[in-house]
Design an enzyme around this catalytic site. Sequence first.
Site, PDB file in Angstrom:
ATOM      1  N   GLY A  16       0.855  -1.193   0.000  1.00 38.83           N
ATOM      2  CA  GLY A  16       0.000   0.000   0.000  1.00 38.83           C
ATOM      3  C   GLY A  16       0.882   1.230   0.000  1.00 38.83           C
ATOM      4  CD  GLU A  89       9.843   1.464   4.609  1.00 39.10           C
ATOM      5  OE1 GLU A  89       9.639   1.593   3.374  1.00 39.10           O
ATOM      6  OE2 GLU A  89       9.225   2.123   5.468  1.00 39.10           O
ATOM      7  CB  CYS A 145      -7.155  11.155   0.387  1.00 37.69           C
ATOM      8  SG  CYS A 145      -6.762  12.598  -0.621  1.00 37.69           S
TER       9      CYS A 145
HETATM   10 MG    MG Z   1       6.283   1.491   7.027  1.00 38.17          MG
HETATM   11 ZN    ZN Z   2      -8.542  12.669  -2.168  1.00 38.24          ZN
END
Ligand code: MG
Ligand code: ZN
Length: 183
Positions: A16, A89, A145
């Site tokens: 993600g 990572e 967001c």
């Molecule tokens: Mg992370």
């Molecule tokens: Zn947005």
Amino acid sequence: MAIFPKNSGWIELICGPMFSGKTEELIRRLVRAQFAKQEVAIFKPKTDNRYSEDYIVSHNKRKIKSIILESANQIYEYKSKADVFGIDEAQFFDHSLIEVCNNLAKNGKRVVVAGLDKDFAAKSFGPIPQLIIDAEYVTKVNAICMVCGDPASFTQRISTEKSQVVVGETDKYEARCRNCFEI
Ligand code: MG
Ligand code: ZN
Ligand code: ADP
């Protein structure tokens, strides 16, 4: 809850954008394995030195001890020492990570990998796409967001640097939805 294989190892992939809870979820799974008294080995690439040399740290300040690696092949040195392998990572490792994860899984290990699927230009990041293909279990998490509050699967770079690997935090990045993401 998934029922895991009894006769082999497997790969779990968590992907993600930034701030989506990948590290949180990785830590959650690894801590539970430690509670189950399994030997857990946890790695991160040298590239990511944002908070701590010795720990994987999530944005909500959970942390777990980790080992810093220059290259994914160094994981083999720990092969006989652990049942569960955690890698954070993972996008910063080169493609040799793919073979390492598959080799561990083939040899009975549980491999839990977390990494960015998209880079700041929304292009695929390092070994993650192949690991999505190779993994038995894929979890894709969204952030929120920062512009409109919708689910966010993109990482917006708000600094002006142009190379793919620029390590940073909220100073350089924010989570964005498809609509609010700008190339
Ligand atoms: Mg992370
Ligand atoms: Zn947005
Ligand atoms: P990742 O490893 O995916 O970058 P972390 O697991 O380190 O994410 O951090 C997730 C935490 O980040 C959330 O639980 C929340 O406290 C915090 N956070 C900060 N910004 C956001 C955002 N835009 N959307 C969701 N969570 C955010």
